[in-house]
Write a protein that holds these residues in place. Structure first.
Motif, PDB file in Angstrom:
ATOM      1  N   ASN A   1       0.828  -1.213   0.000  1.00 21.04           N
ATOM      2  CA  ASN A   1       0.000   0.000   0.000  1.00 21.04           C
ATOM      3  C   ASN A   1       0.857   1.255   0.000  1.00 21.04           C
TER       4      ASN A   1
ATOM      5  N   ASP B   1       5.087   6.168   5.015  1.00 26.36           N
ATOM      6  CA  ASP B   1       5.343   6.566   3.625  1.00 26.36           C
ATOM      7  C   ASP B   1       5.197   8.070   3.431  1.00 26.36           C
TER       8      ASP B   1
ATOM      9  N   ARG C   1     -12.351   1.481  -0.030  1.00 23.67           N
ATOM     10  CA  ARG C   1     -11.221   2.108  -0.723  1.00 23.67           C
ATOM     11  C   ARG C   1     -11.484   3.605  -0.797  1.00 23.67           C
TER      12      ARG C   1
ATOM     13  N   THR D   1      -8.401  -4.477  -3.779  1.00 18.72           N
ATOM     14  CA  THR D   1      -9.676  -5.123  -3.440  1.00 18.72           C
ATOM     15  C   THR D   1     -10.351  -4.429  -2.261  1.00 18.72           C
TER      16      THR D   1
ATOM     17  N   LEU E   1      -6.350  -4.343   4.298  1.00 14.87           N
ATOM     18  CA  LEU E   1      -6.253  -3.850   5.675  1.00 14.87           C
ATOM     19  C   LEU E   1      -7.153  -4.641   6.622  1.00 14.87           C
TER      20      LEU E   1
HETATM   21  P1  ADP Z   1      -6.540  -1.999  -1.422  1.00 12.88           P
HETATM   22  O1  ADP Z   1      -6.537  -3.360  -2.016  1.00 12.88           O
HETATM   23  O2  ADP Z   1      -7.561  -1.109  -2.042  1.00 12.88           O
HETATM   24  O3  ADP Z   1      -5.191  -1.381  -1.378  1.00 12.88           O
HETATM   25  P2  ADP Z   1      -6.563  -2.042   1.503  1.00 12.88           P
HETATM   26  O4  ADP Z   1      -7.584  -2.644   2.397  1.00 12.88           O
HETATM   27  O5  ADP Z   1      -5.165  -2.516   1.614  1.00 12.88           O
HETATM   28  O6  ADP Z   1      -7.130  -2.226   0.034  1.00 12.88           O
HETATM   29  O7  ADP Z   1      -6.602  -0.477   1.732  1.00 12.88           O
HETATM   30  C1  ADP Z   1      -7.849   0.200   1.737  1.00 12.88           C
HETATM   31  C2  ADP Z   1      -7.709   1.598   1.207  1.00 12.88           C
HETATM   32  O8  ADP Z   1      -6.972   2.403   2.136  1.00 12.88           O
HETATM   33  C3  ADP Z   1      -6.947   1.684  -0.091  1.00 12.88           C
HETATM   34  O9  ADP Z   1      -7.796   1.454  -1.198  1.00 12.88           O
HETATM   35  C4  ADP Z   1      -6.463   3.151  -0.056  1.00 12.88           C
HETATM   36  O10 ADP Z   1      -7.508   3.986  -0.478  1.00 12.88           O
HETATM   37  C5  ADP Z   1      -6.232   3.389   1.432  1.00 12.88           C
HETATM   38  N1  ADP Z   1      -4.806   3.231   1.808  1.00 12.88           N
HETATM   39  C6  ADP Z   1      -4.234   2.130   2.365  1.00 12.88           C
HETATM   40  N2  ADP Z   1      -2.922   2.337   2.616  1.00 12.88           N
HETATM   41  C7  ADP Z   1      -2.663   3.599   2.229  1.00 12.88           C
HETATM   42  C8  ADP Z   1      -1.475   4.419   2.237  1.00 12.88           C
HETATM   43  N3  ADP Z   1      -0.304   3.961   2.688  1.00 12.88           N
HETATM   44  N4  ADP Z   1      -1.590   5.678   1.769  1.00 12.88           N
HETATM   45  C9  ADP Z   1      -2.777   6.157   1.298  1.00 12.88           C
HETATM   46  N5  ADP Z   1      -3.912   5.435   1.260  1.00 12.88           N
HETATM   47  C10 ADP Z   1      -3.867   4.170   1.722  1.00 12.88           C
END
Ligand code: ADP
Length: 394
Positions: free
Chosen positions: A298, A326, A345, A356, A360
């Protein structure tokens, strides 16, 4: 109080408990209520529930009044050579005065928990002919468990088994409804693309584009299906955590290696910082790696070109912390409370990177399965830090 009066009082308590059990569909809450009711009605020191995994033919500790989550996650009870296993195989209750004198007693649990079992009463949890698990009460406060205790516990067990099954079915149907909803968009675009491909007036370039779309959406469906299964298994509580002691640095380096080429595409720098002499950690190595990979992936996906991602670890009291920081897009404040929800998302970033919305949720399940927690801090336009807190040891 006479025996009859005692029994009557027990049944009265059971009626109250039945109402209580029916009022929740949260599996953890439900199981906790059952064990507390069980210690209460049988006047025992402790109680536990082991759920039966028929695929692995083993029992997994799910809740106990005297054990913490971290200890329980590592405890597997085999079907052969344990009292709980005997209860499952024979579908009969067991009532014993001294567990140590019983050849079926499985010593290993006691070595891990340091809790001494003397008297015990265990019953099978059965619903519609299916064995769900075992409910055990341990160490009667005074004397031994009686036939009356067994009768009462069997009534509680029958209610508990139905409630557990209902909760699981509810969870599954809820999850399936969300999954089906997520399938709609990719299926609709595949449907449209195939419809257009069948139109004779389509030019070859357009057809090629359609085929690319179909290919892309199929890959997405595939990832969605396997990630979803991963999460569903974690949520069902049937995934076992295999705890081992290992050094953190090599694990983090492995994660960097996996992610290096993706980071290089955007000229993103990855760094790892673990303090010298950091003691080995105790966790499920593969699952912890999955958490780190998810967070780092991510941090790269939602970063800016030439940005950086730093992974670091530090001790913190009874816990140790792992941070993935990050210099990317950051997360809008209104999105923060929803980040760990399934399929969520940030809509503004959907076009930026494929995903997906389950990563998280999976991280959270794994971390809380270790008795830890995960939190996020972010500033839009500056970057994001995910911090995982994990207990130092069992
Ligand atoms: P995805 O498969 O969409 O990456 P996650 O469950 O891992 O799904 O993350 C959910 C959402 O959280 C992501 O779609 C993104 O919008 C946001 N996100 C996660 N990590 C970060 C990050 N390091 N910086 C910015 N946005 C993030």
């Amino acid at each position: 109080m006479t025996d009859v009066e005692k029994r009557l009082e027990g049944y009265q308590r059971l009626i109250a408990i039945a109402r209580d059990l029916a009022s929740t569909l949260d599996l953890d809450v439900l199981l906790n209520r059952i064990i507390h009711a069980a210690t209460d009605i049988s006047e025992a020191e402790a109680a536990s529930i082991l759920l039966y995994d028929d695929a692995a033919r083993q029992l997994n500790f799910q809740v106990a009044t005297n054990l913490d989550l971290q200890t329980m996650r590592g405890l597997i009870v085999p079907l052969d050579g344990s009292i709980a296993g005997w209860i499952v195989t024979n579908r009969k209750p067991v009532r014993i005065a001294n567990a140590h004198q019983d050849i079926r007693f499985y010593q290993k649990v006691e070595q891990v928990t340091r809790f001494t079992t003397e008297s015990m009463l265990g019953i099978p949890l059965i619903t519609k002919d299916k064995i769900v698990g075992v409910l055990e009460v341990i160490n009667k406060h005074e004397g031994m468990f009686t036939e009356a205790d067994e009768d009462l516990l069997l009534v509680l067990g029958a209610q508990a088994a139905v409630a557990i099954e209902n909760t699981r079915l509810f969870q599954q149907s809820d999850l399936i409804a969300e999954f089906v909803h997520e399938l709609r968009t990719p299926l609709a675009s595949i449907g449209t693309a195939t419809y257009l491909l069948l139109r004779p007036e389509m030019a070859w370039e357009q057809r090629e584009q359609m085929i690319h779309n179909i290919h892309g959406e199929t890959l997405r469906l595939n990832t969605l299906a396997s990630t979803f299964l991963d999460l569903a298994r974690l949520e069902s509580g049937r995934v076992q955590f295999h705890l081992t002691k290992f050094d953190l640095s090599p694990l983090l380096e492995e994660c960097v290696q996996v992610m290096q080429s993706r980071a290089a595409e955007e000229q993103i720098t990855l760094t790892v910082e673990v303090p010298a002499g950091f003691p080995p950690v105790e966790a499920d190595r593969d699952k912890l790696k999955q958490v780190v990979l998810n967070l780092v992936s991510n941090a790269i996906k939602y970063n800016c070109p030439k940005g950086s991602v730093s992974i670091s670890a530090a001790p913190e009291g009874e816990f140790w912390i792992l941070s993935v920081c990050d210099t990317g897009l950051g997360i809008p404040e209104k999105s923060l409370p929803h980040l760990f929800e399934k399929f969520y998302r940030v809509s503004a970033y959907e076009g930026k990177a494929p995903g997906t919305g389950l990563g998280l949720s999976i991280c959270k399940q794994i971390v809380s399965g270790h008795g830890g927690s995960i939190e996020v801090k972010s500033r839009p336009g500056e970057g994001t830090t995910f911090t995982v807190h994990l207990p130092k040891g069992v």
